[in-house]
Design a protein around this motif. Structure first.
Motif, PDB file in Angstrom:
ATOM      1  N   LEU A 122       0.823  -1.211   0.000  1.00 15.10           N
ATOM      2  CA  LEU A 122       0.000   0.000   0.000  1.00 15.10           C
ATOM      3  C   LEU A 122       0.856   1.260   0.000  1.00 15.10           C
TER       4      LEU A 122
ATOM      5  N   PRO B 146      -2.259   3.138   4.519  1.00 15.68           N
ATOM      6  CA  PRO B 146      -2.794   1.854   4.977  1.00 15.68           C
ATOM      7  C   PRO B 146      -4.050   1.967   5.838  1.00 15.68           C
TER       8      PRO B 146
ATOM      9  N   LEU C 143      -9.317  -3.384  -2.848  1.00 18.94           N
ATOM     10  CA  LEU C 143      -9.213  -2.227  -1.965  1.00 18.94           C
ATOM     11  C   LEU C 143     -10.579  -1.611  -1.822  1.00 18.94           C
TER      12      LEU C 143
END
Length: 65
Positions: A28, A35, A65
């Protein structure tokens, strides 16, 4: 440190080149995402932000995500 190879993970249906294995947190950060600001599903399983530094991504892993 584990041996890392350049390979691909599948994020949101797209292949993204990455050095793997690596933690979700590292991935990330490399992607310039905070994050704590994303929700992650790794290989069909929801991952708590507290696990991002522990959970390893490997070549061919699928996540959202």
């Amino acid at each position: 440190m584990p041996n890392m190879d350049s390979s691909f993970v599948i994020a949101n249906g797209q292949q993204i080149q990455s050095q793997v294995p690596c933690s979700i947190e590292h991935f990330l950060v490399v992607q310039k995402l905070l994050p704590r600001s994303v929700v992650v599903e790794h290989n069909g399983e929801a991952v708590a932000p507290s696990e991002f530094s522990l959970r390893q991504l490997h070549a061919g892993d699928r996540w959202r995500l």
